[in-house]
Design a protein around this motif. Structure first.
Motif, short mmCIF file in Angstrom:
data_model
loop_
_atom_site.label_atom_id
_atom_site.label_comp_id
_atom_site.label_asym_id
_atom_site.label_seq_id
_atom_site.Cartn_x
_atom_site.Cartn_y
_atom_site.Cartn_z
N UNK A 162 0.84 -1.19 0.00
CA UNK A 162 0.00 0.00 0.00
C UNK A 162 0.88 1.24 0.00
N UNK A 163 0.57 2.15 -0.91
CA UNK A 163 1.22 3.46 -0.95
C UNK A 163 0.14 4.48 -0.62
N UNK A 164 0.38 5.27 0.40
CA UNK A 164 -0.57 6.29 0.82
C UNK A 164 0.18 7.60 1.04
N UNK A 165 -0.30 8.65 0.43
CA UNK A 165 0.38 9.93 0.56
C UNK A 165 1.81 9.88 0.06
N UNK A 166 2.03 9.12 -1.01
CA UNK A 166 3.36 8.93 -1.63
C UNK A 166 4.34 8.19 -0.74
N UNK A 167 3.86 7.50 0.31
CA UNK A 167 4.73 6.74 1.20
C UNK A 167 4.24 5.31 1.32
N UNK A 168 5.19 4.38 1.32
CA UNK A 168 4.88 2.97 1.49
C UNK A 168 4.43 2.73 2.93
N UNK A 169 3.29 2.06 3.10
CA UNK A 169 2.81 1.70 4.42
C UNK A 169 3.57 0.45 4.85
N UNK A 170 4.37 0.54 5.92
CA UNK A 170 5.19 -0.58 6.36
C UNK A 170 5.47 -0.45 7.85
N UNK A 171 6.22 -1.42 8.35
CA UNK A 171 6.60 -1.39 9.76
C UNK A 171 5.65 -2.17 10.63
N UNK A 172 5.55 -1.78 11.88
CA UNK A 172 4.74 -2.50 12.86
C UNK A 172 3.28 -2.58 12.43
N UNK A 173 2.75 -1.55 11.86
CA UNK A 173 1.35 -1.52 11.47
C UNK A 173 1.12 -1.89 10.03
N UNK A 174 1.94 -2.81 9.47
CA UNK A 174 1.79 -3.17 8.06
C UNK A 174 0.40 -3.73 7.79
N UNK A 175 -0.08 -3.57 6.57
CA UNK A 175 -1.44 -4.00 6.25
C UNK A 175 -1.58 -5.52 6.18
N UNK A 176 -2.55 -6.05 6.84
CA UNK A 176 -2.88 -7.48 6.78
C UNK A 176 -4.09 -7.63 5.87
N UNK A 177 -3.88 -7.41 4.59
CA UNK A 177 -4.98 -7.41 3.63
C UNK A 177 -5.69 -8.75 3.54
N UNK A 178 -4.97 -9.83 3.75
CA UNK A 178 -5.60 -11.14 3.65
C UNK A 178 -6.62 -11.41 4.72
N UNK A 179 -6.53 -10.70 5.82
CA UNK A 179 -7.44 -10.95 6.94
C UNK A 179 -8.54 -9.91 7.05
N UNK A 180 -8.83 -9.26 5.91
CA UNK A 180 -9.98 -8.37 5.85
C UNK A 180 -11.23 -9.24 5.98
N UNK A 181 -12.11 -8.87 6.89
CA UNK A 181 -13.32 -9.66 7.10
C UNK A 181 -14.30 -9.47 5.95
N UNK A 182 -14.91 -10.57 5.54
CA UNK A 182 -15.88 -10.58 4.44
C UNK A 182 -17.16 -11.27 4.89
N UNK A 183 -18.22 -10.94 4.22
CA UNK A 183 -19.45 -11.70 4.39
C UNK A 183 -19.63 -12.51 3.13
N UNK A 184 -19.59 -13.82 3.25
CA UNK A 184 -19.67 -14.65 2.05
C UNK A 184 -21.12 -14.85 1.62
N UNK A 217 -8.45 -20.31 6.74
CA UNK A 217 -7.65 -19.48 7.63
C UNK A 217 -7.63 -20.08 9.04
N UNK A 218 -6.44 -20.32 9.61
CA UNK A 218 -6.37 -20.90 10.96
C UNK A 218 -6.87 -19.94 12.05
#
Length: 72
Positions: free
Chosen positions: A15-37, A47-48
């Motif tokens: 993820x790039x936001x405001x011309x900066x790469x989102x990284x570090x401790x709060x990196x995005x966990x996109x795979x664990x976005x909750x969905x309603x199937x 998912x375990x």
């Protein structure tokens, strides 16, 4: 701003936001976005941590293999 998603053994994101790469401790966990199937989808998920409640549990490589009995 932009998001780059990858689907493999898991779901990853860059993820790039405001011309900066989102990284570090709060990196995005996109795979664990909750969905309603879909109500007719009875797959129990891979998912375990979240079972069938997140993107990774429903659509990552291992979930695809379990659903269709074919390698992703």
């Amino acid at each position: 701003n932009m998001v780059y998603l990858t689907v493999g053994t898991g779901v990853g994101a860059g993820i790039v936001s405001g011309s900066k790469l989102v990284s570090g401790y709060g990196h995005p966990e996109a795979g664990h976005i909750f969905l309603q199937k879909h109500p007719e989808d009875h797959y129990e998920g891979h998912c375990p941590f979240h079972g069938d409640n997140c993107l990774e549990g429903l659509a990552a490589g291992p979930a695809i293999e379990a659903r269709w009995h074919k390698s992703a």
